[in-house]
Design a protein around this motif. Structure first.
Motif, PDB file in Angstrom:
ATOM      1  N   GLU A   2       0.828  -1.203   0.000  1.00 14.42           N
ATOM      2  CA  GLU A   2       0.000   0.000   0.000  1.00 14.42           C
ATOM      3  C   GLU A   2       0.862   1.253   0.000  1.00 14.42           C
ATOM      4  N   SER A   3       0.435   2.241  -0.770  1.00 12.77           N
ATOM      5  CA  SER A   3       1.089   3.534  -0.712  1.00 12.77           C
ATOM      6  C   SER A   3       0.446   4.333   0.420  1.00 12.77           C
ATOM      7  N   THR A   4       0.966   5.525   0.658  1.00 16.08           N
ATOM      8  CA  THR A   4       0.399   6.382   1.698  1.00 16.08           C
ATOM      9  C   THR A   4      -0.135   7.645   1.058  1.00 16.08           C
ATOM     10  N   GLU A 191      -4.383   3.048   3.386  1.00 13.90           N
ATOM     11  CA  GLU A 191      -3.653   4.191   2.835  1.00 13.90           C
ATOM     12  C   GLU A 191      -4.061   5.493   3.523  1.00 13.90           C
TER      13      GLU A 191
END
Length: 199
Positions: A2-4, A191
């Motif tokens: 997962e990106s932030t 995220e």
């Protein structure tokens, strides 16, 4: 992995139509049983960090709708109702009788602009109905819209020409339309939580 997401300090969480009436068989088969848990987690994060939360309630004008005013199904689900008024940040209740939260009372657009809020995170019910309509309008009005896809659900639906779509198919179509059409960024609860810097 997962990106932030970069969540603004004053980003508003818009909690759409999380009402008891959606638990009735009237609607048919739903998807994403994890939706309520993710909605609750995001409300908690917003309240812990003092960010603004908007609770939206659909007051249906339909005489048989489980969401009609004065009927038990019009009430917020317990996990939402028990969280109202618990945060340190601003809170707003918007009531509406159409799909978009921007066509409710009081004016969501005026309230957001009055607080200098430019980013909104949409969660709630239903993915391809009130959530999607609110996201599209928000994008048209110039807001940065995040659409937390796993913090919402919808129901199977019949359409024209004998066509029908499952709740999951509708969810994917909504996600592709919003994200691909740049009305919103479709994201996950994880995220958003990471981006909000929750304790």
């Amino acid at each position: 992995m997962e990106s932030t997401e970069n969540i603004a300090e004053n980003a508003a969480l818009v909690v759409v139509d999380v009402q008891k009436g959606f638990d009735e068989e009237y609607w048919g088969t739903r998807n994403n049983p994890a939706a309520e848990g993710n909605i609750a987690a995001l409300i908690d994060v917003w309240q812990e960090t003092g960010r603004p939360v908007v609770f939206v309630r659909h007051d249906s004008s339909g005489a048989r709708s489980p969401l009609r005013a004065g009927y038990a199904g019009n009430a917020f689900k317990d996990f939402v109702e028990e969280r109202r008024g618990k945060g340190d940040g601003p809170e707003l209740l918007v009531t509406k009788s159409v799909n978009s939260a921007f066509y409710g009372e009081p004016s969501l657009d005026e309230w957001l602009r009055g607080q200098d809020i430019a980013q909104i995170v949409i969660v709630g019910i239903q993915t391809n109905m009130c959530n999607e309509t609110t996201a599209r309008m928000g994008g048209n009005l110039g807001y940065e819209v995040l659409f937390a896809l796993d913090a919402m659900h919808t129901f199977d639906l019949e359409g024209p020409f004998g066509w029908s779509q499952t709740a999951e198919e509708l969810t994917r179509a909504t996600a592709v339309s919003l994200h691909g059409g740049r009305f919103a960024r479709v994201v996950s609860t994880e995220e958003v939580v990471k981006g909000a810097g929750a304790r």
